[in-house]
Design an enzyme around this catalytic site. Sequence first.
Site, PDB file in Angstrom:
ATOM      1  N   HIS A  12       0.818  -1.223   0.000  1.00  0.00           N
ATOM      2  CA  HIS A  12       0.000   0.000   0.000  1.00  0.00           C
ATOM      3  C   HIS A  12       0.855   1.278   0.000  1.00  0.00           C
ATOM      4  O   HIS A  12       0.395   2.320   0.460  1.00  0.00           O
ATOM      5  CB  HIS A  12      -0.971  -0.021   1.189  1.00  0.00           C
ATOM      6  N   HIS A  59      -1.107   5.270   9.417  1.00  0.00           N
ATOM      7  CA  HIS A  59       0.254   5.835   9.464  1.00  0.00           C
ATOM      8  C   HIS A  59       0.258   7.253  10.020  1.00  0.00           C
ATOM      9  O   HIS A  59       1.140   8.046   9.694  1.00  0.00           O
ATOM     10  CB  HIS A  59       0.856   5.881   8.063  1.00  0.00           C
ATOM     11  N   HIS A 192      10.295  -4.102   3.881  1.00  0.00           N
ATOM     12  CA  HIS A 192      10.839  -2.769   3.644  1.00  0.00           C
ATOM     13  C   HIS A 192      11.218  -2.113   4.958  1.00  0.00           C
ATOM     14  O   HIS A 192      10.662  -2.438   6.015  1.00  0.00           O
ATOM     15  CB  HIS A 192       9.897  -1.880   2.834  1.00  0.00           C
ATOM     16  N   GLU A 239       4.263  -4.797   8.698  1.00  0.00           N
ATOM     17  CA  GLU A 239       2.883  -4.684   8.192  1.00  0.00           C
ATOM     18  C   GLU A 239       2.341  -6.025   7.703  1.00  0.00           C
ATOM     19  O   GLU A 239       1.126  -6.151   7.475  1.00  0.00           O
ATOM     20  CB  GLU A 239       2.830  -3.645   7.061  1.00  0.00           C
TER      21      GLU A 239
END
Lengths: 295, 130
Positions: A12, A59, A192, A239
């Site tokens: 996303h 976030h 990531h 995530e």
Amino acid sequence: MAKVIGGVFTSHVPAIGGAIHRGAQNEPYWKPFFDAWPPVREWLGEQVPEVVIMFYNDHGLNFFLDKMPTFAVGAAAKYRNEDEGWGLPPFPVPPGHPDLSWAIIEKLVAEEFDITTCQDMLVDHAASIPLALAWPAGEAPVKIVPIAINTVQHPLPSAKRCLALGRAVAKALAEWQGDETIMVMGTGGLSHQLDGERAGFMNPEYDTFCMDNLSVDPDALTRHSVHEIVELSGTQGVEILNWIAARGALGDKVHEVSRSYHIPISNTAAAVMVLETEAARAAGKAGAEKTAELA
Amino acid sequence: MASQVAPPIAPPIPGTHIFDGAAAQKGYALNAMCFSFNEAANRDAFLHDEDAYCDRFGLTPQQRDAVAQRNVLAMMAAGGNIYYLAKLAGIFGLNVQDVGAQQTGMSVDAFKQMLLDNAAAIPTRETARG
């Protein structure tokens, strides 16, 4: 009785939103990622979901560190996406499904999950971008139930707990008396790391382990602690917890329909997967046979 | 009375900072300022008078210095969380590759090449259907 058809799992990254706004889907940098989506949309076209249970993480649009719920369930009739600090135009967000939200909330608390309920909730790019990818023509023709998992401020819930949360949602969906066609989405990842001297870290081997096991043995993903997942997947790779929870909501047996994995988009190893339930598979086969007969 | 048992300490991950309760307390003011940048008017106010804006949120001297120097690692050392710091970076026109390059001490081109090089480690596999 409601039918749970399966789930769409996707990265996303905010830059995807930028690429959509610029119309950059066919640029060489972006094409490998966007090429994952026609098969997803084909599957959505066959299955026609009416409700999306969205497992994602905020976030810093709706939640700040003043109040940081571990698990938050949206119970609103309307949700909004807003400026997250970069001035990008907000994406359209479909309406909520308060009755189903409350059925899920009742079941989760009965199953001893001490959740936060939200009747006023902004949803950020982690929810809006996946919907825009799945339904690029405009506002997705579904109702949504957002379920936000804290992946920002440690301690985070364990992978085991997230899978159990998803499985409790599966029970709620099985008991739901509505007749909707329901799908789940799990968003974020894969590996990531944006911060620290190890910024730019990715781990295709771990990502492949996650993708290979997501359908057949999701419990395998729960054998790592959150600390180990950070080590294997990066600080933001955690995530994957959203994927794990979403997988739990699909019940025991699912089939992998499509998979795409591409490095890099932005700083992220990007993945898109579709898993479908037995019920959806039977319906899809019946539909395909019917089409074949007509041909 | 039960004796206190210290929780097990996980070994540190090189180059990786876990944003935990200690960091969340230390970084609260800085992260609160960054959270405010969701609103365009606040981004403009920061650009108009950076010192006054930092004052409004009560940044610590360490946080002020880190912001003044545009130094992401220093902001993290002062408790900054990257999800909020990304909103500050956006004001300066920096994306996550720029921020990654700064933290790793690489040029942006070298950092981008490193991201691309990760693709070489993808295990080969036939795409599943069915």
